[in-house]
Design an enzyme around this catalytic site. Structure first.
Site, PDB file in Angstrom:
ATOM      1  N   ASN A 116       3.493  16.907  16.063  1.00 31.57           N
ATOM      2  CA  ASN A 116       2.978  17.691  14.943  1.00 31.57           C
ATOM      3  C   ASN A 116       1.615  18.281  15.275  1.00 31.57           C
ATOM      4  O   ASN A 116       0.891  17.766  16.136  1.00 31.57           O
ATOM      5  CB  ASN A 116       2.890  16.858  13.655  1.00 31.57           C
ATOM      6  CG  ASN A 116       1.852  15.748  13.704  1.00 31.57           C
ATOM      7  OD1 ASN A 116       2.191  14.571  13.707  1.00 31.57           O
ATOM      8  ND2 ASN A 116       0.570  16.090  13.725  1.00 31.57           N
ATOM      9  N   THR A 118      -2.098  18.713  13.893  1.00 32.93           N
ATOM     10  CA  THR A 118      -2.982  18.061  12.931  1.00 32.93           C
ATOM     11  C   THR A 118      -3.987  19.069  12.404  1.00 32.93           C
ATOM     12  O   THR A 118      -4.729  19.687  13.187  1.00 32.93           O
ATOM     13  CB  THR A 118      -3.719  16.872  13.567  1.00 32.93           C
ATOM     14  OG1 THR A 118      -2.763  15.902  14.003  1.00 32.93           O
ATOM     15  CG2 THR A 118      -4.667  16.224  12.571  1.00 32.93           C
ATOM     16  N   LYS A 140       0.694  17.912  10.191  1.00 28.48           N
ATOM     17  CA  LYS A 140       0.046  16.855   9.413  1.00 28.48           C
ATOM     18  C   LYS A 140      -1.275  17.381   8.892  1.00 28.48           C
ATOM     19  O   LYS A 140      -2.115  17.834   9.672  1.00 28.48           O
ATOM     20  CB  LYS A 140      -0.192  15.592  10.239  1.00 28.48           C
ATOM     21  CG  LYS A 140      -0.888  14.498   9.431  1.00 28.48           C
ATOM     22  CD  LYS A 140      -0.828  13.141  10.093  1.00 28.48           C
ATOM     23  CE  LYS A 140      -1.898  12.950  11.122  1.00 28.48           C
ATOM     24  NZ  LYS A 140      -1.974  11.520  11.563  1.00 28.48           N
ATOM     25  N   LYS A 142      -4.732  16.645   6.902  1.00 29.56           N
ATOM     26  CA  LYS A 142      -5.680  15.654   6.408  1.00 29.56           C
ATOM     27  C   LYS A 142      -6.149  16.087   5.025  1.00 29.56           C
ATOM     28  O   LYS A 142      -6.507  17.252   4.818  1.00 29.56           O
ATOM     29  CB  LYS A 142      -6.877  15.542   7.348  1.00 29.56           C
ATOM     30  CG  LYS A 142      -6.567  14.901   8.687  1.00 29.56           C
ATOM     31  CD  LYS A 142      -6.426  13.403   8.564  1.00 29.56           C
ATOM     32  CE  LYS A 142      -6.283  12.740   9.918  1.00 29.56           C
ATOM     33  NZ  LYS A 142      -6.234  11.266   9.825  1.00 29.56           N
ATOM     34  N   ASP A 173      -2.013  12.969   5.340  1.00 25.43           N
ATOM     35  CA  ASP A 173      -2.627  11.690   5.694  1.00 25.43           C
ATOM     36  C   ASP A 173      -3.821  11.474   4.782  1.00 25.43           C
ATOM     37  O   ASP A 173      -4.756  12.284   4.758  1.00 25.43           O
ATOM     38  CB  ASP A 173      -3.056  11.710   7.163  1.00 25.43           C
ATOM     39  CG  ASP A 173      -3.547  10.349   7.641  1.00 25.43           C
ATOM     40  OD1 ASP A 173      -3.514   9.384   6.854  1.00 25.43           O
ATOM     41  OD2 ASP A 173      -3.986  10.264   8.804  1.00 25.43           O
ATOM     42  N   VAL A 174      -3.783  10.377   4.031  1.00 28.48           N
ATOM     43  CA  VAL A 174      -4.840  10.088   3.058  1.00 28.48           C
ATOM     44  C   VAL A 174      -5.792   9.010   3.572  1.00 28.48           C
ATOM     45  O   VAL A 174      -6.869   8.815   3.020  1.00 28.48           O
ATOM     46  CB  VAL A 174      -4.227   9.664   1.705  1.00 28.48           C
ATOM     47  CG1 VAL A 174      -5.282   9.600   0.614  1.00 28.48           C
ATOM     48  CG2 VAL A 174      -3.127  10.640   1.281  1.00 28.48           C
ATOM     49  N   ASN A 175      -5.402   8.298   4.631  1.00 25.94           N
ATOM     50  CA  ASN A 175      -6.227   7.221   5.196  1.00 25.94           C
ATOM     51  C   ASN A 175      -6.634   6.176   4.160  1.00 25.94           C
ATOM     52  O   ASN A 175      -7.744   5.642   4.188  1.00 25.94           O
ATOM     53  CB  ASN A 175      -7.473   7.786   5.886  1.00 25.94           C
ATOM     54  CG  ASN A 175      -7.156   8.517   7.172  1.00 25.94           C
ATOM     55  OD1 ASN A 175      -7.403   9.708   7.299  1.00 25.94           O
ATOM     56  ND2 ASN A 175      -6.586   7.812   8.140  1.00 25.94           N
ATOM     57  N   GLU A 201       1.147   9.665   4.403  1.00 25.60           N
ATOM     58  CA  GLU A 201       0.695   8.564   5.248  1.00 25.60           C
ATOM     59  C   GLU A 201      -0.445   7.796   4.578  1.00 25.60           C
ATOM     60  O   GLU A 201      -1.452   8.390   4.207  1.00 25.60           O
ATOM     61  CB  GLU A 201       0.250   9.103   6.602  1.00 25.60           C
ATOM     62  CG  GLU A 201      -0.203   8.038   7.587  1.00 25.60           C
ATOM     63  CD  GLU A 201      -0.551   8.630   8.951  1.00 25.60           C
ATOM     64  OE1 GLU A 201      -1.384   8.028   9.650  1.00 25.60           O
ATOM     65  OE2 GLU A 201       0.009   9.694   9.312  1.00 25.60           O
ATOM     66  N   ASP A 224       0.182   3.163   8.057  1.00 28.23           N
ATOM     67  CA  ASP A 224      -0.610   3.172   9.281  1.00 28.23           C
ATOM     68  C   ASP A 224      -1.559   1.977   9.262  1.00 28.23           C
ATOM     69  O   ASP A 224      -1.311   0.954   9.885  1.00 28.23           O
ATOM     70  CB  ASP A 224      -1.375   4.491   9.402  1.00 28.23           C
ATOM     71  CG  ASP A 224      -2.322   4.527  10.603  1.00 28.23           C
ATOM     72  OD1 ASP A 224      -2.257   3.617  11.453  1.00 28.23           O
ATOM     73  OD2 ASP A 224      -3.132   5.456  10.701  1.00 28.23           O
ATOM     74  N   LYS A 248       0.005   3.286  16.629  1.00 26.26           N
ATOM     75  CA  LYS A 248      -0.985   3.802  17.576  1.00 26.26           C
ATOM     76  C   LYS A 248      -1.111   2.790  18.705  1.00 26.26           C
ATOM     77  O   LYS A 248      -1.389   1.613  18.463  1.00 26.26           O
ATOM     78  CB  LYS A 248      -2.315   4.044  16.873  1.00 26.26           C
ATOM     79  CG  LYS A 248      -2.215   5.118  15.799  1.00 26.26           C
ATOM     80  CD  LYS A 248      -3.525   5.351  15.074  1.00 26.26           C
ATOM     81  CE  LYS A 248      -3.360   6.462  14.030  1.00 26.26           C
ATOM     82  NZ  LYS A 248      -4.583   6.708  13.253  1.00 26.26           N
TER      83      LYS A 248
END
Length: 370
Positions: A116, A118, A140, A142, A173-175, A201, A224, A248
């Site tokens: 993907n 980013t 993806k 962010k 991706d929200v972390n 994510e 993740d 990862k």
């Protein structure tokens, strides 16, 4: 980013340090398990980023050279020694050609993977242009994870969809930045802005909140941090908290360790990077090509986030496809990315702490019968 503080291990006066090169001798003196066996060079790099990412403007890390080539250990500075130990194990696996328990690196099952693009937290116009230039069919994005930035996040998603067209896939991706109520509010809006999300994510930090959200939404949930930072990564399976596992290589201890975890999880896997140079990306690529099943594009197309690299050619994708090829670290490129004496001294000290932590980790595994 936390302040980098020197500690007591392998501390050298700054005026005795060769910028970018660690002195391995004092480190070997404390290495009673021989973890550094065969390692003949330890290089500290410091590379500017093209745009702010995870709050960072620069990326620094460690490259180790051994009989099998180069390995990368670049835990972020907010990681303590214990959390950084798997990153060192991964780098040693690459440089020595075997894992900490003596397993050789696996043979590939495929010779290319889909990746993907980013998109960092940039404005909508820049995001649109980035997607159009990439050739990727999976993106993806962010997202900031705050209500104040919601409008910008939605505009970025709409721009990505416009550039990608109807056939591409968008994931966010929200972390772990949302609490459950924020996730309930924001996720439907982002799903609509993206014209349908492939998955979200780590929308929430707590695994229990992921499980609740998964029961309430049609958007698949990818885990993740709930895997790589959890005391027990299998908790996401027991709580039925995820549809996809984001793995990862470095934070999980290397290719072999990540392969074992993927088998235990039993979930579809997306292999992602940790903002690595091509050295670290190559370890992720080895994992992705060795997985028995790979149904999703991986997050290994991130070398463009760095202004410089150490490999020729860099591990870059073409039209969203990243081939497996031999890693070639360039002697001509290394001098341009070497860290200064201050950063080198910090890494000299830090590596001493991480070696101690890895030794402790391995001792515990031995006592538990591995």
């Amino acid at each position: 980013m936390t302040e980098r503080k020197p500690g007591r291990h392998a501390l050298l006066p700054p005026d005795s340090v060769t910028p970018g090169e660690l002195d391995l001798e004092p480190l070997r003196a404390q290495d009673r398990l021989g973890l550094l066996t065969g390692i003949d060079r330890a290089v500290v790099y410091d590379i500017p980023l093209r745009t702010r990412f995870r709050g960072l403007l620069r990326r620094d890390g460690l490259l180790l050279h051994g009989p099998a080539g180069w390995g990368e250990a670049a835990p972020f500075w907010d990681y303590g020694a214990a959390a950084s130990a798997p990153w060192l194990a991964s780098a040693l696996e690459q440089a020595q050609g075997r894992s900490m328990d003596g397993q050789p690196l696996p043979e590939p099952r495929r010779h290319a993977i889909q990746v993907n693009l980013t998109v960092p937290e940039i404005d909508a116009v820049a995001a649109h242009a980035l997607v159009q230039q990439s050739g990727c069919t999976t993106v993806k994005v962010k997202v900031a994870g705050s209500q104040s930035a919601l409008r910008d996040d939605l505009a970025r998603l709409e721009a990505v969809r416009a550039a990608l067209g109807t056939g591409g896939a968008i994931r966010i991706d929200v972390n772990g930045a949302w609490d459950l109520e924020t996730a309930r509010t924001c996720l439907p809006l982002m799903d609509q802005a993206a014209g349908g999300l492939e998955y979200v994510e780590q929308p929430c930090r707590a695994t229990a909140d992921l499980a609740r959200l998964r029961r309430e939404t049609d958007v698949p949930i990818a885990a993740d941090e709930s895997i790589r930072l959890a005391p027990d990564p299998l908790e996401v399976v027991r709580q039925e908290a995820a549809d996809v596992a984001v793995l990862k290589t470095a934070p999980l201890g290397g290719v072999n360790a990540a392969l074992r975890l993927a088998e235990q999880l039993g979930l579809p896997v997306v292999v992602s990077s940790a903002l690595d140079t091509s050295v670290g990306l190559h370890a992720g690529l080895q994992l992705a090509t060795a997985l028995p099943r790979l149904d999703h594009a991986c997050g290994l197309g991130t070398i463009s986030l760095l202004r410089q690299d150490v490999a020729v050619p860099s591990l870059t994708a073409k039209d969203g496809v990243l081939p497996l090829r031999r890693l070639r670290v360039s002697r001509n490129l290394l001098p341009a990315v070497l860290a200064d004496a201050e950063v080198t001294t910090r890494w000299q000290t830090r590596l001493g702490h991480i070696l101690d932590a890895l030794r402790t980790r391995l001792d515990k595994l031995d006592k538990a019968g591995r």
